[in-house]
Design an enzyme around this catalytic site. Structure first.
Site, short mmCIF file in Angstrom:
data_model
loop_
_atom_site.label_atom_id
_atom_site.label_comp_id
_atom_site.label_asym_id
_atom_site.label_seq_id
_atom_site.Cartn_x
_atom_site.Cartn_y
_atom_site.Cartn_z
N ASP A 102 0.82 -1.22 0.00
CA ASP A 102 0.00 0.00 0.00
C ASP A 102 0.85 1.26 0.00
O ASP A 102 0.66 2.17 -0.80
CB ASP A 102 -0.98 -0.01 1.19
CG ASP A 102 -0.30 -0.26 2.54
OD1 ASP A 102 0.93 -0.47 2.58
OD2 ASP A 102 -1.00 -0.25 3.57
N ASP A 105 6.94 3.88 3.64
CA ASP A 105 7.15 4.97 4.59
C ASP A 105 8.63 4.98 4.95
O ASP A 105 9.45 5.53 4.23
CB ASP A 105 6.21 4.70 5.78
CG ASP A 105 6.15 5.81 6.79
OD1 ASP A 105 6.15 6.97 6.40
OD2 ASP A 105 6.08 5.52 8.00
N ASP A 161 -5.30 1.81 6.83
CA ASP A 161 -6.04 2.05 8.08
C ASP A 161 -5.38 3.01 9.03
O ASP A 161 -4.18 3.27 8.97
CB ASP A 161 -6.18 0.72 8.83
CG ASP A 161 -4.85 0.29 9.45
OD1 ASP A 161 -3.87 0.10 8.68
OD2 ASP A 161 -4.76 0.17 10.68
N ARG A 167 -10.33 1.60 6.28
CA ARG A 167 -9.81 0.87 5.12
C ARG A 167 -10.82 0.89 3.97
O ARG A 167 -10.46 0.73 2.81
CB ARG A 167 -9.55 -0.60 5.48
CG ARG A 167 -8.42 -0.83 6.45
CD ARG A 167 -8.12 -2.33 6.52
NE ARG A 167 -7.30 -2.69 7.66
CZ ARG A 167 -5.97 -2.67 7.69
NH1 ARG A 167 -5.31 -2.28 6.63
NH2 ARG A 167 -5.31 -3.03 8.77
P1 IMP Z 1 7.50 1.21 6.46
O1 IMP Z 1 8.05 -0.11 6.94
O2 IMP Z 1 7.82 2.31 7.42
O3 IMP Z 1 7.86 1.56 5.05
O4 IMP Z 1 5.96 1.10 6.63
C1 IMP Z 1 5.14 0.61 5.74
C2 IMP Z 1 3.83 0.26 6.41
O5 IMP Z 1 3.46 1.21 7.41
C3 IMP Z 1 2.74 0.30 5.39
O6 IMP Z 1 2.51 -0.97 4.87
C4 IMP Z 1 1.55 0.76 6.20
O7 IMP Z 1 0.90 -0.35 6.74
C5 IMP Z 1 2.11 1.56 7.32
N1 IMP Z 1 1.98 2.99 7.06
C6 IMP Z 1 2.93 3.85 6.63
N2 IMP Z 1 2.46 5.08 6.46
C7 IMP Z 1 1.14 5.01 6.78
C8 IMP Z 1 0.07 5.99 6.77
O8 IMP Z 1 0.23 7.17 6.43
N3 IMP Z 1 -1.15 5.51 7.12
C9 IMP Z 1 -1.37 4.22 7.50
N4 IMP Z 1 -0.42 3.30 7.50
C10 IMP Z 1 0.83 3.68 7.15
MG MG Z 2 1.18 -2.35 5.75
#
Ligand code: IMP
Ligand code: MG
Length: 182
Positions: A102, A105, A161, A167
């Site tokens: 999705d 981040d 979410d 969602r």
């Molecule tokens: P990362 O490991 O920090 O890249 O995080 C990725 C995961 O964090 C994604 O799959 C999302 O589930 C969650 N995430 C990151 N940013 C958001 C946001 O703005 N809203 C909701 N979930 C987020």
């Molecule tokens: Mg996720």
């Protein structure tokens, strides 16, 4: 349940998402042209809406599988520790794999999932994320395709979410708390 009151401001409309997915699907079809061994792997749970729309745009023979990896609790900050909660059902050795996420981040989730899936020896491993927040990146992970670059805002909808809510929104919106200024 989220404990602070908030409202959701639309950031990306359902129409824009649909148009973007059409374009991404054409690029993916080109990349995997002629293959009959593509497995599209959705990362649960956030990608369930995106993968459903994406595979229906793909004019390719595809199989669908799911993996659940999580770095977030119910809060808004990444724990940076990625765990696999649910593994793939099928084998991917020698297969062409497209991981569907999705949002990227910090990058920890996709980087970890990528390394994990590599140990299963796919023939080819690509990834796609609908949203990308490059300003938040902590590990240098670049998806093969991304839909929209967005600013450092907490977003919900289209599968994504906030503490398991929202969602089901058909668009992407940003969370704005109403018990604080701005
Ligand atoms: P990362 O490991 O920090 O890249 O995080 C990725 C995961 O964090 C994604 O799959 C999302 O589930 C969650 N995430 C990151 N940013 C958001 C946001 O703005 N809203 C909701 N979930 C987020
Ligand atoms: Mg996720």
């Amino acid at each position: 349940m989220p404990h602070r009151p908030y409202i959701i401001d639309q950031m990306i409309s359902a129409k824009s998402i649909a148009a973007k997915i059409e374009n991404l699907a054409r690029e993916i079809e080109q990349e995997f042209q002629g293959t009959d061994k593509l497995v599209v792997v959705g990362l649960l749970r956030g990608s369930f809406v995106f993968i459903a729309d994406l595979v229906r745009e793909l004019d390719l023979p595809v199989e669908v599988d799911f993996l659940e990896a999580s770095s977030y609790g119910d809060g808004m900050e990444s724990s940076r520790e990625v765990r696999i909660f649910k593994d793939l059902r099928g084998a991917i050795e020698g297969r062409d794999v497209l991981v569907v996420e999705d949002i990227i981040d910090t990058g920890h989730t996709l980087a970890h999932v990528h390394d994990y899936l590599e140990t299963k020896h796919p023939a080819c491993l690509k990834s796609i994320a609908l949203l990308d927040k490059p300003a938040r990146r902590e590990v240098d992970y670049r998806a093969s395709w991304t839909g929209f670059e967005i600013p450092d805002e907490f977003v919900v909808g289209y599968g994504i979410d906030f503490a398991q809510r929202n969602r089901n929104l058909p668009y992407i919106g940003k969370v704005r708390f109403t018990d604080e200024d701005g």
